[in-house]
Design a protein around this motif. Structure first.
Motif, mmCIF file in Angstrom:
data_model
loop_
_atom_site.group_PDB
_atom_site.id
_atom_site.type_symbol
_atom_site.label_atom_id
_atom_site.label_comp_id
_atom_site.label_asym_id
_atom_site.label_seq_id
_atom_site.Cartn_x
_atom_site.Cartn_y
_atom_site.Cartn_z
ATOM 1 N N TYR A 169 -5.024 1.034 2.591
ATOM 2 C CA TYR A 169 -4.952 -0.285 3.219
ATOM 3 C C TYR A 169 -3.508 -0.724 3.459
ATOM 4 N N PRO A 199 -9.942 -4.062 12.829
ATOM 5 C CA PRO A 199 -9.082 -4.396 11.679
ATOM 6 C C PRO A 199 -9.110 -5.891 11.367
ATOM 7 N N SER A 253 -13.914 2.744 1.763
ATOM 8 C CA SER A 253 -13.806 2.914 0.310
ATOM 9 C C SER A 253 -14.828 3.967 -0.093
ATOM 10 N N HIS A 276 -9.230 3.776 -1.699
ATOM 11 C CA HIS A 276 -9.093 2.748 -0.679
ATOM 12 C C HIS A 276 -7.684 2.800 -0.115
ATOM 13 N N HIS A 280 -6.125 -7.318 2.147
ATOM 14 C CA HIS A 280 -6.005 -5.937 2.613
ATOM 15 C C HIS A 280 -6.610 -5.727 3.999
ATOM 16 N N ILE A 281 -5.869 -4.999 4.849
ATOM 17 C CA ILE A 281 -6.445 -4.459 6.079
ATOM 18 C C ILE A 281 -6.847 -3.027 5.769
ATOM 19 N N SER A 282 -8.122 -2.738 5.750
ATOM 20 C CA SER A 282 -8.590 -1.387 5.407
ATOM 21 C C SER A 282 -8.275 -0.412 6.537
#
Length: 291
Positions: free
Chosen positions: A87, A230, A148, A85, A142-144
């Motif tokens: 982020y 986002p 994932s 992940h 979290h801003i991905s």
């Protein structure tokens, strides 16, 4: 959830299956006994989780949950694979945190079975204590920048190295979270109430997503969505409840507009770096010095 089991004791008895058993023939005497047993069973039903249990949210970041149906894997576990992940870490400032708590409490009063993201704590519990709720929102969100995905062990060093190469030269910029939005995961097993970025910060984050996509592509990993939006997710619920959740959010926003309380942005955060979590290990991809 080990913490819950420790609070309540072992709940693995067969008593949970009693109500599923076929009903037998009830005589006059057995009816009285059945009523007494039911009253006794109701009197010893488990209470909600204690609020003190929420102290572990901020210190650990989450509560481990093994209850069936609570957490849903994005992909099946395979030996030798690690969840990847990428982020941007985000913390909510104190003043907006209070306003967000008030908003989420109103939404939770209309939509049941909502949980705080990652912590798996029901909002019905958090709503009983504003201070606990604010502390729970004090954790990192979290801003991905990428999906994932499962990563093979031999790919780890290469992925981390390439991410650092492409993302090491970053400048600080402001990120405005200015829109409440409801998202549903790909297989519609969970719905999320999130704060979306539609103005300041969107351009910079989009470029960072493109860079992460390039690294993913070189490692045959699935790229991010074609039109990324986002956001940070704050709350989740099982299943696809986007209609009822969005309806509750829109109703609250209408009330705020009528009272002249709607602002152009919910809160602003400063970009401070990018992290990459692989399994249980966090790698710093880039980090800007504190101002």
């Amino acid at each position: 959830m080990e913490a819950l089991r420790a609070s309540y004791g072992d709940s693995s008895s067969d008593s949970d299956t009693d109500d599923l058993s076929p009903a037998g023939t009830i005589t006059e005497n057995s009816s009285e006994k059945s009523t007494a047993r039911k009253q006794e069973k109701d009197s010893i039903s488990l209470p909600p989780p204690p609020l003190a249990l929420l102290d572990s949210i901020v210190s650990t970041g989450s509560l481990d949950s093994t209850e069936p149906g609570v957490r849903v894997r994005n992909f099946p576990h395979v030996d030798g694979n690690y969840a990847l992940h990428v982020y941007i870490p985000v913390s909510i400032p104190p003043l907006p945190k209070k306003e967000i708590v008030c908003f989420l409490k109103r939404v939770a009063s209309v939509v049941p079975h909502l949980h705080l993201v990652e912590a798996d704590v029901p909002l019905s519990i958090l709503c009983k204590d504003d201070q606990k709720f604010e502390r729970a929102l004090g954790r990192e969100f979290h801003i991905s920048l990428g999906r994932s995905v499962p990563l093979r062990v031999h790919q780890i060093n290469s992925v981390v190295s390439m991410l650092r190469q492409k993302l090491q030269l970053q400048k600080r910029y402001a990120i405005d979270f200015n829109k409440w939005e409801v998202f549903v995961n790909d297989d519609c097993t969970r719905s999320f109430l999130s704060l979306e970025i539609t103005t300041s910060g969107l351009s910079e984050i989009s470029k960072q997503i493109d860079a992460v996509n390039e690294v993913y592509k070189l490692h045959n990993l699935p790229e991010f969505y074609k039109d990324p939006r986002p956001h940070i997710s704050l709350v989740w619920a099982l299943g696809d409840i986007r209609t009822s959740l969005k309806g509750a959010v829109d109703a609250e926003l209408r009330k705020l507009r009528a009272g002249g309380c709607v602002q152009n942005r919910i809160f602003t955060s400063k970009f401070g770096g990018i992290e990459c979590k692989i399994g249980n290990k966090t790698h710093k991809i880039c980090k800007l010095p504190d101002e």
